[in-house]
Enzyme design. Sequence first.
Site, mmCIF file in Angstrom:
data_model
loop_
_atom_site.group_PDB
_atom_site.id
_atom_site.type_symbol
_atom_site.label_atom_id
_atom_site.label_comp_id
_atom_site.label_asym_id
_atom_site.label_seq_id
_atom_site.Cartn_x
_atom_site.Cartn_y
_atom_site.Cartn_z
ATOM 1 N N HIS A 70 4.649 15.993 14.032
ATOM 2 C CA HIS A 70 3.169 16.086 13.539
ATOM 3 C C HIS A 70 3.383 15.778 12.077
ATOM 4 O O HIS A 70 4.096 16.833 11.398
ATOM 5 C CB HIS A 70 2.371 17.436 13.835
ATOM 6 N N SER A 86 -0.684 63.846 61.043
ATOM 7 C CA SER A 86 0.269 64.865 61.653
ATOM 8 C C SER A 86 0.178 65.980 60.926
ATOM 9 O O SER A 86 0.852 67.175 61.128
ATOM 10 C CB SER A 86 1.642 64.387 61.046
ATOM 11 N N GLU A 121 1.291 6.850 17.925
ATOM 12 C CA GLU A 121 0.767 6.892 16.609
ATOM 13 C C GLU A 121 2.032 6.545 15.794
ATOM 14 O O GLU A 121 2.991 7.331 15.538
ATOM 15 C CB GLU A 121 0.191 8.408 15.921
ATOM 16 N N ASP A 178 3.594 10.899 18.343
ATOM 17 C CA ASP A 178 3.461 10.719 17.069
ATOM 18 C C ASP A 178 4.793 10.187 16.426
ATOM 19 O O ASP A 178 5.911 11.215 16.181
ATOM 20 C CB ASP A 178 2.710 12.179 16.275
ATOM 21 N N ARG A 231 7.410 59.295 51.921
ATOM 22 C CA ARG A 231 6.135 59.684 52.156
ATOM 23 C C ARG A 231 5.624 59.940 51.131
ATOM 24 O O ARG A 231 6.234 60.074 50.009
ATOM 25 C CB ARG A 231 6.365 60.956 53.259
ATOM 26 N N ASP A 241 -4.098 61.892 57.126
ATOM 27 C CA ASP A 241 -3.145 62.646 57.546
ATOM 28 C C ASP A 241 -3.079 63.472 59.241
ATOM 29 O O ASP A 241 -3.397 64.547 59.240
ATOM 30 C CB ASP A 241 -2.785 63.865 56.496
ATOM 31 N N LYS A 284 -0.699 2.466 24.526
ATOM 32 C CA LYS A 284 -1.974 2.401 23.391
ATOM 33 C C LYS A 284 -1.600 2.445 22.005
ATOM 34 O O LYS A 284 -0.838 3.475 21.757
ATOM 35 C CB LYS A 284 -3.022 3.490 23.723
ATOM 36 N N HIS A 331 -3.896 16.572 23.459
ATOM 37 C CA HIS A 331 -3.509 16.318 22.138
ATOM 38 C C HIS A 331 -2.364 16.635 21.635
ATOM 39 O O HIS A 331 -1.983 17.932 21.604
ATOM 40 C CB HIS A 331 -4.817 16.458 21.398
ATOM 41 N N ASN A 332 -1.652 15.880 20.835
ATOM 42 C CA ASN A 332 -0.253 16.322 20.136
ATOM 43 C C ASN A 332 0.598 17.070 21.261
ATOM 44 O O ASN A 332 0.944 18.089 21.178
ATOM 45 C CB ASN A 332 -0.709 17.148 19.002
ATOM 46 N N SER A 336 0.929 67.122 58.072
ATOM 47 C CA SER A 336 2.048 67.490 57.109
ATOM 48 C C SER A 336 1.653 67.638 55.776
ATOM 49 O O SER A 336 2.737 67.701 55.063
ATOM 50 C CB SER A 336 3.046 66.531 57.424
ATOM 51 N N ASP A 367 -14.040 43.451 30.845
ATOM 52 C CA ASP A 367 -14.010 44.872 30.676
ATOM 53 C C ASP A 367 -14.923 45.095 29.736
ATOM 54 O O ASP A 367 -14.689 44.865 28.352
ATOM 55 C CB ASP A 367 -12.529 45.485 30.349
ATOM 56 N N GLU A 425 0.452 11.779 24.084
ATOM 57 C CA GLU A 425 0.337 11.346 22.531
ATOM 58 C C GLU A 425 1.891 11.354 22.049
ATOM 59 O O GLU A 425 2.485 12.369 22.370
ATOM 60 C CB GLU A 425 -0.404 12.138 21.614
#
Length: 724
Positions: A350, A185, A384, A337, A153, A183, A430, A305-306, A187, A673, A335
């Site tokens: 990389h 009841s 690459e 490399d 409760r 409430d 590619k 990418h990468n 209580s 915010d 990709e």
Amino acid sequence: MESPQTCCEQGHQNLEAMKAGMFLRKVKSRTWKRQRHYKLQEDCKTIAYKSSWAINSYSTFSISDVEAVRAGHQSEALLSVADEFPADRCFTLVFRGRRGNLDLVAESTKEAQAWIQGIGALMENMENMDESTKLDQWISDWFSKADLNKDGRINFKEAKKLLKMMNVDMNEEHASSLFKMADKSKSETLEDQEFVEFYKMLTERAEVLDLFQDYSSDGQSLSQCDLEEFLREEQLEGEGSYEHALQLIDRYEPSDTARMNHMMSVDGFLMYLTSPEGSIFNPERQDLFQDMSQPLAHYYISSSHNTYLMEDQLKGPSSVEAYIQALKRGCRCVEVDCWNGSNGEPVVYHGHTLTSKILLKDVITTIANYAFKASEYPLIVSIENHCSIEQQEVMARYFRDILGDMLLTNTADSSELPSPEALKRKILLKGKKFENESENPTGEVSDEDEAAEMNKDSPKLQQNLCKELSDLIFCKSVHFHSFEHSRTSAKPNEMSSFSESKARKYSKEAGSDFVLHNTRQLTRVYPSGMRTDSSNYCPVDMWNMGCQIETQLMWMEMDLNDGLFTQNGCSGYILKPEILCKRERLFNPEKRDDYHPLLFYVISGQQLPKVKQKAWFIVDPLVRVEIFGVPLDQAKQETKHIDNNGFNPLWNETLQFTIHTPELALVRFVVEDYDKASRNDFIGQYTIPFTSIQPGYRHVHLLSKDGTSIHPSSIYVHIKITEQ
């Protein structure tokens, strides 16, 4: 085979063990292994964790954020410690969105199984919940949070703390009034059903009740005819709305009696409005709905990418996990490399940076395993190539042997590229290519990688290319000479890459020629190498030019990317608007006579998350709507902020925009915010193509910064789109 009773007992034991909590090792690499204490919260929906040295500072994540549990050494990090920790003690939690995975090692096989089976069961249970059960579970969760002394409760002091937890600042007199009304009841405490009443009074949506009563014949319920009128008048549904009204009653009305009488209560009405059917996203555009039989150049293609990098471009870790995440998001261009590695093994990383290295054969195996998990449409693997002839031969063998029949090498002469439909479950490489040995007897090709393109002053390097690898290439990387040269001489499978600065230059100086070029050829645009944190340029300007492949990675630009590719079954292919596919009529985004006034009435917000996890902290939310598209359409407007209420803020403000080119417009909702002294804090966002918006009264379900759902956080809007 175990009996159902045995399975049930085991399931209960698993949950109890998880609730008791245990220490698990979090593994990031062979050298980074830290103990953390993990335990399942009483709500059975949240897992809390903390460092072994922390006292009470638990962090949490939701079971609903977990997409899969992988048992054993199914990650790079866990494979690296395979000699130290056996597979039956290891498991990986795979998260939705862009959040990294969590690799864990238990102290025993039994403990590992408790977590693997326990989380799996909880995930299945959540997926099978209907809307009504979810609501009951949500109320039960709040009761557990409020019942601090666990006596079943809650007293008024606990109720006040609950309000703070719910992100609402209510004056004590009003809170006391609601508490006393609930409430029954007398209580001075609330028990089960009394708490449900208290919760309903707290969450009562006056704005929804007003709308409900506007269409209710008796003020108490909506008949099938009442609901049909609402669907026609407000949600702008056409034929079939009478039948749809009955379907909605059957699906969302919690009362058996009302359902039998074809009636909908206000509770059922709210459940419909907050469901996927009541969301801003048109469900008809969620599944595959576009023509997939046009040439590849007529589609935007989801890309990264990468791909191998998990963090930044200078010193971040390379990982096959990054490929798994990209492919599971529906990415259709990744990709690789490639550089010379030790022991004759090509590696991926990389180049000329401190990023870690991974074996090419592991990358290709991962691509083979995950290429078509999310989408059956073709995957482009952009190579690459920085390897020696000897290691290129190894590369060719790996691509051929591991990818097998998935690899497409036929570049049969044709006036245009094949379609995504024709290339289903095919992988296209590619890279650099020469047509035949007689044309290029030395096997040399120009270096067309990004580094060469970015440094305009450096001469083009000549690199030796192995014939075996060249023969596997479908999309040939070529240097871009001019739009005239492309129009008269380019073959359909030839593809040029542009740095963002060069692409912007062409879009300003020769926009129509650029659009025309992109009706025939694939174009890839990549961000500046100076962006070492892997941040991005805004992709929309390049989409306006018809550029198909844009390399996106994170934050707001990734929100736009995800927003565009969420439609069409998350296939990774979006058919470009007709204005960008016609070769006989040039598109000019500045000259459109027709336009579409767009009105957003931002009404309210629901259960927005805290941005700071402090008991006393409550957000002051505002909503900003941003339009991305052709220059004429780009705009942003925002509401005022609401003080101290993240639970049920009411804005009731109208934001109005004019859209001239709806087929290229993206709409982004951002909730922040407000902070008058510093930059506003991000709360959540949602991005959607203008053409996928459902008009009417809709909920916008917010996503976190990493793209995962923050259910049940949403904003409630009324959308009107008219044509002039």
